[in-house]
Design a protein around this motif. Structure first.
Motif, mmCIF file in Angstrom:
data_model
loop_
_atom_site.group_PDB
_atom_site.id
_atom_site.type_symbol
_atom_site.label_atom_id
_atom_site.label_comp_id
_atom_site.label_asym_id
_atom_site.label_seq_id
_atom_site.Cartn_x
_atom_site.Cartn_y
_atom_site.Cartn_z
ATOM 1 N N ASP A 110 60.372 33.134 57.486
ATOM 2 C CA ASP A 110 61.204 34.079 56.743
ATOM 3 C C ASP A 110 62.257 34.698 57.657
ATOM 4 O OD1 ASP A 110 59.957 33.655 54.342
ATOM 5 O OD2 ASP A 110 58.591 35.367 54.535
ATOM 6 N N ASN A 111 62.044 34.593 58.946
ATOM 7 C CA ASN A 111 62.968 35.123 59.941
ATOM 8 C C ASN A 111 64.231 34.263 59.968
ATOM 9 O OD1 ASN A 111 64.335 35.830 62.285
ATOM 10 N ND2 ASN A 111 62.459 36.107 63.468
ATOM 11 N N ALA A 121 55.787 34.287 57.613
ATOM 12 C CA ALA A 121 56.628 35.328 58.204
ATOM 13 C C ALA A 121 57.534 34.749 59.286
ATOM 14 C CB ALA A 121 55.760 36.439 58.774
ATOM 15 N N LEU A 122 57.027 33.780 60.029
ATOM 16 C CA LEU A 122 57.850 33.134 61.050
ATOM 17 C C LEU A 122 59.072 32.487 60.413
ATOM 18 C CD1 LEU A 122 58.343 32.044 63.961
ATOM 19 C CD2 LEU A 122 56.954 30.067 63.284
#
Length: 123
Positions: A49-50, A46-47
């Motif tokens: 994907d930012n 998720a980190l």
């Protein structure tokens, strides 16, 4: 000797500015690890994907390339020169320029491969 980016002062400043970017990226990752304990794959992915993290990582990669190139250029120009090799033996002083060129080509290719490979992984 003329600096890599035009003058020794520019090289010095680029090296110091790039080191600050590298430090800020390192501190960001350290704080992320500290705040997300235990770290799972979903949190880690998720980190990255930012879009902000992808951009900061790209900036990190480019400053890594500049910082590494300036460092390897300085090493090559200091230790792979006819003057330095002449101290070891005057008979091998003529090898300074060709060795420096080969060293810089190899370092440049390695830096390019690392940056491109990392950018492909990130994006």
């Amino acid at each position: 000797m003329k600096g890599l980016f035009g003058s020794g002062t520019k090289d010095f400043l680029l090296s110091r500015i790039s080191s600050l970017v590298l430090l800020s990226y390192f501190l960001l990752l350290c704080s992320f690890f500290y705040l997300n304990n235990p770290l799972t794959f979903s949190i880690w992915s998720a980190l990255f994907d930012n879009i902000g993290m992808k951009l900061f990582t790209t900036i990190f990669l480019l400053t890594f390339a500049v910082h590494t190139w300036i460092g390897t250029w300085a090493i090559g120009s200091d230790y792979l020169s006819p003057r330095f090799l002449g101290f070891a033996s005057p008979k091998i002083s003529f090898l300074g320029k060709p060795l420096n060129f080969i060293y810089r080509v190899i370092c440049g290719l390695l830096i390019l491969v690392v940056v491109l490979w990392s950018a492909i992984i990130i994006w």
